[in-house]
Design a protein around this motif. Structure first.
Motif, PDB file in Angstrom:
ATOM      1  N   ASP A 190       0.824  -1.204   0.000  1.00 25.76           N
ATOM      2  CA  ASP A 190       0.000   0.000   0.000  1.00 25.76           C
ATOM      3  C   ASP A 190       0.861   1.258   0.000  1.00 25.76           C
ATOM      4  O   ASP A 190       0.537   2.244  -0.676  1.00 25.76           O
ATOM      5  CB  ASP A 190      -0.926   0.005   1.219  1.00 25.76           C
ATOM      6  CG  ASP A 190      -1.972  -1.104   1.143  1.00 25.76           C
ATOM      7  OD1 ASP A 190      -2.265  -1.548   0.014  1.00 25.76           O
ATOM      8  OD2 ASP A 190      -2.464  -1.526   2.207  1.00 25.76           O
ATOM      9  N   THR A 217      -6.391   0.751  -1.903  1.00 27.78           N
ATOM     10  CA  THR A 217      -5.439  -0.104  -1.212  1.00 27.78           C
ATOM     11  C   THR A 217      -5.361  -1.465  -1.905  1.00 27.78           C
ATOM     12  O   THR A 217      -6.227  -1.834  -2.700  1.00 27.78           O
ATOM     13  CB  THR A 217      -5.837  -0.297   0.256  1.00 27.78           C
ATOM     14  OG1 THR A 217      -7.103  -0.979   0.315  1.00 27.78           O
ATOM     15  CG2 THR A 217      -5.946   1.042   0.961  1.00 27.78           C
ATOM     16  N   SER A 252       0.699   4.029  -2.975  1.00 26.33           N
ATOM     17  CA  SER A 252       0.337   5.416  -2.660  1.00 26.33           C
ATOM     18  C   SER A 252       1.459   6.377  -3.014  1.00 26.33           C
ATOM     19  O   SER A 252       1.207   7.510  -3.458  1.00 26.33           O
ATOM     20  CB  SER A 252      -0.012   5.531  -1.176  1.00 26.33           C
ATOM     21  OG  SER A 252       1.122   5.202  -0.373  1.00 26.33           O
TER      22      SER A 252
END
Length: 402
Positions: A69, A82, A73
């Protein structure tokens, strides 16, 4: 250890839940009507689906997905999604992505990248037109050194412009290769754990070894050997057009062949290694799995129930394994797609520029533009080779373990 305990407790509860209806059915088997039997089957199927969903959620919750994740990101490729959400969307049959939305996204990305590269294309065209006008103007001078100096001056300005855009694409290529390696390094433990859940420990060990080898090949061979060779090729291609004799044309052609054949050999070698390895390891796991399930089925009184529960657990684990594997492949594609489209637009832009200026520009100028375009094309092939190595490694394991 706590995760194993939770999974064992859940299996024990499933055993109790499946055992009670079995014994109850034996007591009233002579008095149940067809409707009651149908209702009981529907309730049992609903309970089975609910238990399988709970078991899948429990197995998915035990995976460490925080690192994946963080990488997604940081790259901005997931748009706030996610990795666990990506897995759940893949496993949910109601959530589908239409082909029209995919093509619309690709088209919008291509047009946005083309708008950003439009200024560089205009600069190349204006510089080439100015150079053609300057060349025809300098023909009136009796001293040929004036025309030669003017040509070299314009050529160096054009080469600097081309090299600036090429270095930007090369920097983008390096960042993408690093992100691909980071995603794969984060995916390996989670995907190997799902293989262990699916009673494929031998395949998990083989996958771990092959994945580490592929990461080493991508990081060392593609990033530190093939990519510098492409940079050298781009420089030699421009220098080859500096003089009219093209004294290093054979050297550039040889370097290009070495790069392309190296990419083909690397792709074929990794694919063959994966195929051979996954012809053996899943067979060993299937033998072990069959031995365990048959042994559980021989337990007096509870044999059928324990075998059913073990099949339920293994089926849920295989579903999670497939979901995590497909999500990992999508995550890799998300990381690569944007930069790949940008470099592709750069390469197409140089091809278009070379075709437009050919009627009135010097052949050396067209050769310089084409050389940089070919270099960017080889960057694209190298990037696609790297992503294919990872995708093949994951896809073969997904299809081999059932």
């Amino acid at each position: 250890m706590a995760a194993v305990r939770r999974v064992l407790v859940l299996i024990f509860l499933l055993l109790i839940a499946c055992a009670r209806p079995a014994f109850a059915a034996e007591e009233v088997s002579g008095y149940a009507s067809d409707d009651d039997t149908a209702d009981a089957d529907t309730e049992d199927q609903a309970a089975l689906d609910e238990d399988m969903e709970d078991l899948s959620d429990t197995l998915l919750a035990e995976l460490d997905l925080d690192e994946i994740d963080g990488i997604l990101s940081e790259s901005g490729a997931a748009k706030g999604l996610t990795f666990e959400d990506l897995v759940n969307r893949i496993l949910d049959p109601e959530q589908t992505l239409s082909t029209e939305d995919v093509f619309d996204g690709i088209a919008s990305l291509l047009f946005s990248e083309a708008a950003e590269c439009k200024s560089i294309l205009v600069q190349i065209l204006l510089l080439t037109i100015a150079f053609a006008f300057f060349r025809s103007f300098t023909d009136v001078f009796e001293n040929s050194q004036i025309a030669g100096s003017g040509f070299y001056m314009c050529f160096l300005v054009l080469a600097a412009l081309l090299m600036r855009s090429y270095l930007a694409a090369a920097s983008l290529f390096s960042n993408v290769m690093e992100q691909m390696v980071e995603v794969m390094q984060a995916v390996i433990p989670a995907f190997a754990m799902t293989l262990v859940f699916a009673s494929a420990a031998t395949t998990a060990a083989a996958f771990y070894q092959i994945a580490i080898a592929v990461i080493w090949l991508v990081e060392r061979l593609l990033s530190y050997a093939i990519a510098p060779a492409i940079h050298v090729y781009a420089f030699l291609a421009m220098m080859n057009c500096l003089t009219g004799e093209q004294m290093i044309s054979r050297l550039t052609a040889l370097l290009k062949k070495i790069i392309l054949w190296s990419l083909k050999a690397l792709l074929a070698g990794v694919a063959g290694m994966n195929v051979i390895e996954n012809m053996i390891a899943p067979s060993v796991d299937n033998l072990k799995k069959m031995s365990v399930t048959k042994t559980l089925g021989m337990i007096p009184g509870l044999g059928g129930v324990t075998e059913a529960v073990s099949n339920l657990f293994l089926g849920s684990a295989v579903v999670i394994k497939n979901g995590v594997g497909v999500a990992a492949m999508i995550a890799l594609l998300l990381v690569v797609f944007g930069p790949l489209m940008k470099i592709l637009v750069f390469a197409l832009m140089y091809r278009v520029a070379g075709a437009i200026v050919q009627p009135f520009a010097d052949s050396r100028v067209c050769g310089c533009i084409d050389g940089v375009g070919e270099s960017m094309g080889m960057l694209i092939r190298t990037m696609m080779t790297g992503i294919l190595l990872f995708l093949i490694t994951i896809a073969i394991v997904i299809t081999a373990v059932r």
